[in-house]
Design a protein around this motif. Sequence first.
Motif, short mmCIF file in Angstrom:
data_model
loop_
_atom_site.label_atom_id
_atom_site.label_comp_id
_atom_site.label_asym_id
_atom_site.label_seq_id
_atom_site.Cartn_x
_atom_site.Cartn_y
_atom_site.Cartn_z
N THR A 9 -1.20 -4.43 12.25
CA THR A 9 -1.72 -5.94 11.93
C THR A 9 -1.29 -6.25 10.52
O THR A 9 -0.92 -5.63 9.56
N GLU A 10 -1.12 -7.85 10.21
CA GLU A 10 -0.71 -8.19 9.11
C GLU A 10 -1.65 -7.78 8.05
O GLU A 10 -1.23 -7.41 6.96
N THR A 11 -3.26 -7.46 8.20
CA THR A 11 -3.96 -7.24 7.41
C THR A 11 -3.61 -5.68 6.74
O THR A 11 -3.87 -5.37 5.55
N MET A 12 -3.40 -4.92 7.84
CA MET A 12 -3.18 -3.43 7.61
C MET A 12 -1.96 -3.32 6.74
O MET A 12 -1.74 -2.49 5.81
N TRP A 13 -0.89 -4.16 7.01
CA TRP A 13 0.28 -4.01 6.43
C TRP A 13 0.15 -4.62 4.94
O TRP A 13 0.80 -4.03 3.95
N GLN A 14 -0.76 -5.75 4.73
CA GLN A 14 -0.77 -6.10 3.30
C GLN A 14 -1.41 -5.09 2.53
O GLN A 14 -0.98 -4.81 1.56
N ALA A 15 -2.35 -4.24 3.13
CA ALA A 15 -2.98 -3.07 2.22
C ALA A 15 -2.13 -2.08 2.25
O ALA A 15 -2.04 -1.58 0.95
N ALA A 16 -1.03 -1.82 2.81
CA ALA A 16 0.04 -0.96 2.51
C ALA A 16 0.94 -1.28 1.38
O ALA A 16 1.14 -0.44 0.51
N ALA A 23 0.00 -3.34 -0.57
CA ALA A 23 -0.71 -3.25 -2.18
C ALA A 23 -0.83 -1.71 -2.62
O ALA A 23 -0.63 -1.52 -3.89
N GLU A 24 -0.99 -0.73 -1.65
CA GLU A 24 -1.13 0.44 -2.16
C GLU A 24 -0.03 1.26 -2.34
O GLU A 24 0.39 2.21 -3.15
N GLY A 25 1.26 0.78 -1.97
CA GLY A 25 2.59 1.15 -2.03
C GLY A 25 3.11 2.16 -0.93
O GLY A 25 4.20 2.72 -1.00
N ARG A 26 2.35 2.26 -0.02
CA ARG A 26 2.87 3.27 1.16
C ARG A 26 1.68 3.12 2.38
O ARG A 26 0.72 2.37 2.10
N LEU A 56 4.11 6.83 5.26
CA LEU A 56 5.56 5.96 5.25
C LEU A 56 5.65 5.37 4.01
O LEU A 56 4.87 4.47 3.52
N PRO A 57 6.80 5.95 3.25
CA PRO A 57 6.97 5.17 1.85
C PRO A 57 7.59 3.82 2.19
O PRO A 57 8.43 3.49 2.81
N LEU A 58 7.23 2.58 1.33
CA LEU A 58 7.62 1.47 1.78
C LEU A 58 9.24 1.32 1.37
O LEU A 58 9.85 0.24 1.80
N SER A 59 9.85 2.35 0.36
CA SER A 59 11.21 2.22 0.16
C SER A 59 11.92 2.49 1.76
O SER A 59 13.22 2.20 1.36
N ALA A 60 11.42 2.93 2.77
CA ALA A 60 12.18 3.13 3.69
C ALA A 60 12.25 1.94 4.69
O ALA A 60 12.63 2.01 5.80
N VAL A 61 11.26 0.94 4.39
CA VAL A 61 11.29 -0.09 5.24
C VAL A 61 12.49 -1.01 5.02
O VAL A 61 12.68 -1.62 3.87
#
Length: 115
Positions: A10-17, A19-22, A89-94
Amino acid sequence: MHPTIYKIATETMWQAAEAEGRFTGAPIDIADGYIHFSTGEQAIETVRLHFAGQEGLVLVAVDAGALGDKLVFEPSRGGALFPHLYAPLPLSAVKWVKPLPLGPDGAHVFPDLAL
């Protein structure tokens, strides 16, 4: 070149990720002990089966090669091998994040996927 795998969130879940950095996973991921992904060939069916009609979704493209040995391809739906990540999931892999809107027919409209 490493394969691209996909996460539907979800967009909400991804926005939280972001903000958290992962990304630590959706509730189903946390319950199962790993983050569920799909290959490009599996993503459309995954959305149809598990997210039909749901608005506010994003499709997250991930470089599978950046995940190391915590990414395991395991049999799942119909015996097909699905990517499962046994770590956050590290955001660096996205590679990218794109909206997954509903089309006029009620089905999700996908961007071009690397198959």
